[in-house]
Write an enzyme that holds these catalytic residues in place. Structure first.
Site, PDB file in Angstrom:
ATOM      1  N   HIS A 142       0.787  -1.240   0.000  1.00 48.51           N
ATOM      2  CA  HIS A 142       0.000   0.000   0.000  1.00 48.51           C
ATOM      3  C   HIS A 142       0.819   1.290   0.000  1.00 48.51           C
ATOM      4  O   HIS A 142       0.246   2.366   0.054  1.00 48.51           O
ATOM      5  CB  HIS A 142      -1.006  -0.023   1.161  1.00 48.51           C
ATOM      6  CG  HIS A 142      -0.368  -0.021   2.522  1.00 48.51           C
ATOM      7  ND1 HIS A 142      -1.023   0.420   3.644  1.00 48.51           N
ATOM      8  CD2 HIS A 142       0.864  -0.396   2.938  1.00 48.51           C
ATOM      9  CE1 HIS A 142      -0.232   0.301   4.700  1.00 48.51           C
ATOM     10  NE2 HIS A 142       0.911  -0.194   4.304  1.00 48.51           N
ATOM     11  N   HIS A 143       2.145   1.188  -0.036  1.00 49.22           N
ATOM     12  CA  HIS A 143       2.955   2.418  -0.141  1.00 49.22           C
ATOM     13  C   HIS A 143       3.351   2.715  -1.588  1.00 49.22           C
ATOM     14  O   HIS A 143       4.000   3.723  -1.853  1.00 49.22           O
ATOM     15  CB  HIS A 143       4.228   2.322   0.704  1.00 49.22           C
ATOM     16  CG  HIS A 143       3.963   2.132   2.154  1.00 49.22           C
ATOM     17  ND1 HIS A 143       3.138   2.971   2.879  1.00 49.22           N
ATOM     18  CD2 HIS A 143       4.383   1.173   3.028  1.00 49.22           C
ATOM     19  CE1 HIS A 143       3.075   2.536   4.133  1.00 49.22           C
ATOM     20  NE2 HIS A 143       3.811   1.455   4.243  1.00 49.22           N
ATOM     21  N   CYS A 144       2.967   1.835  -2.512  1.00 51.49           N
ATOM     22  CA  CYS A 144       3.358   2.055  -3.901  1.00 51.49           C
ATOM     23  C   CYS A 144       2.206   2.690  -4.668  1.00 51.49           C
ATOM     24  O   CYS A 144       1.059   2.251  -4.564  1.00 51.49           O
ATOM     25  CB  CYS A 144       3.742   0.729  -4.549  1.00 51.49           C
ATOM     26  SG  CYS A 144       4.432   0.942  -6.201  1.00 51.49           S
ATOM     27  N   GLN A 184       0.092   4.276   7.327  1.00 53.33           N
ATOM     28  CA  GLN A 184      -0.819   4.939   6.387  1.00 53.33           C
ATOM     29  C   GLN A 184      -0.617   4.373   4.971  1.00 53.33           C
ATOM     30  O   GLN A 184       0.523   4.212   4.521  1.00 53.33           O
ATOM     31  CB  GLN A 184      -0.517   6.445   6.399  1.00 53.33           C
ATOM     32  CG  GLN A 184      -1.323   7.246   5.396  1.00 53.33           C
ATOM     33  CD  GLN A 184      -0.655   8.577   5.066  1.00 53.33           C
ATOM     34  OE1 GLN A 184       0.293   9.008   5.718  1.00 53.33           O
ATOM     35  NE2 GLN A 184      -1.146   9.235   4.038  1.00 53.33           N
ATOM     36  N   ASN A 186      -0.389   5.286   1.825  1.00 54.94           N
ATOM     37  CA  ASN A 186      -0.277   6.461   0.959  1.00 54.94           C
ATOM     38  C   ASN A 186      -0.241   6.135  -0.540  1.00 54.94           C
ATOM     39  O   ASN A 186      -0.544   6.994  -1.363  1.00 54.94           O
ATOM     40  CB  ASN A 186       0.942   7.299   1.352  1.00 54.94           C
ATOM     41  CG  ASN A 186       2.254   6.536   1.223  1.00 54.94           C
ATOM     42  OD1 ASN A 186       2.313   5.330   1.484  1.00 54.94           O
ATOM     43  ND2 ASN A 186       3.307   7.223   0.835  1.00 54.94           N
TER      44      ASN A 186
END
Length: 356
Positions: A142-144, A184, A186
């Site tokens: 979920h950070h990509c 988070q 992001n």
């Protein structure tokens, strides 16, 4: 017209909608030990489920690697070209020595496992719509976002799974992301910043990576936690906000990012949730989805301790014991008397929980 892809070929109906491949695991001259991530955790989850006789090799859906053409549904060509530089991959995966390896090795030993997990998430998206639920034992990067990786995430599998569904599956036009990893999310937030079809709920430790203020603008339901948050407060918040999010908008698919880095003692998460708390959390999310008959896709995301594999397996077993995931349920639609009764009971339990 969407490109041709093997990821959307129908899985055998005898299989559970649980997606995995031995190619998920990163094993490479000890390099994986330089990152706190347990790079073999996905295989361990499957082994625990086999030991408990829930699944067998021929009953799980074999994940396939996402091709460049699949990845270009979201990623820019420029970003994919950057991954041909070992130092870029070293930065994204946070394993510095990777910078000194020839890129063909980096592709084969680091990026191929991540591409296979990404293919698994895309496959699980279609399976969830077909069967009511699906679990990719990996994924949750979920950070990509489309043009930038980070935090061990090289491909935007959550964005990809949702875009594939929007483009290829009739009747899927709204999605809700429930991101309960300690960090988070992001990446998907940046990707869906101005996309009103996607509702994002994110519950995370406000003080840790990535602290992406710009991406926070995409969150419709933001729950920022303090250091060391414990079970009671956490579960109450998750329950309240999951119910709130799904009452506010009924999506056609839920993507549930079920990170286990909320576990007490996680070196990166900074929260203090017990193993039982994690199992209960997953139960709360699945009950909310199943009671509303909304298909749910779960990905496993972050979790940096040796014991997280056992907890993920225990959670899946618990969901099965409660009738929330079930092979039969998958094949004959959502009409399931056992499930109906259980949902009524759990509504009572949760009402009692919030009254305490």
């Amino acid at each position: 017209r969407p490109h041709r892809t093997v990821l959307y070929e129908d899985a055998p109906s005898a299989c559970w909608p649980i997606v995995y491949s031995p190619d998920y695991n990163i094993t490479f001259v000890g390099l994986e030990k330089l990152h706190p991530f347990d790079a073999g955790k996905w295989g361990k989850v499957i082994n625990f489920l086999k030991e408990e006789k829930l699944i067998a090799d021929d009953l799980i859906v074999q994940a396939r690697e996402a091709t460049d053409e699949d990845l270009l549904v979201v990623h820019t060509r420029r970003y994919l070209n950057k991954l041909k530089w070992s130092f870029v991959v070293a930065t994204i995966t946070e394993i510095p020595p990777v910078a000194f390896l020839p890129n063909f090795l980096v592709q084969r030993k680091v990026l191929k496992p991540l591409r296979t997990q990404t293919g698994g998430t895309i496959m699980a998206g279609k399976l969830a719509v077909d069967r009511g639920w699906a679990i990719n034992v990996g994924g949750g990067f979920h950070h990509c976002s489309s043009d930038k990786g980070g935090g061990f995430c090289a491909y935007a599998d959550i964005t990809l799974a949702i875009k594939f569904l929007f483009e290829r599956v009739q009747g899927v036009s709204k999605a809700t992301i429930i991101d309960l990893d300690a960090h988070q999310g992001n990446g998907h937030e940046r990707d869906f910043m101005d996309d009103h079809r996607v509702y994002i709920m994110d519950v995370y430790n406000r003080y840790i990576y990535p602290g992406d203020g710009f991406a926070k603008r995409a969150i419709k339901r933001k729950v920022e936690l303090e250091w060391g948050t414990e079970d009671t407060e956490y579960l109450q918040k998750v329950h309240t906000h999951v119910e709130g999010a799904l009452n506010e908008l009924k999506p056609d698919i839920i993507v549930y990012n079920a990170g286990t880095d909320i576990l007490d003692g996680d070196p990166l998460g900074g929260l203090a949730i017990s193993p039982q708390g994690i199992v209960k959390r997953d139960e709360v999310v699945f009950k909310a989805a199943r009671s509303r008959r909304i298909p749910i896709l779960m990905v496993t995301s972050g979790g940096y301790q040796k014991r997280t594999a056992r907890i993920i397996a225990d959670s899946i077993l618990n969901l099965h014991n409660l009738g929330l995931i079930d092979k039969e349920l998958a094949t004959n639609g959502a009409e399931n008397p056992k499930l109906e009764q259980m949902i009524r009971d759990s509504a009572k339990d949760l009402t009692n929980l919030s009254l305490q």
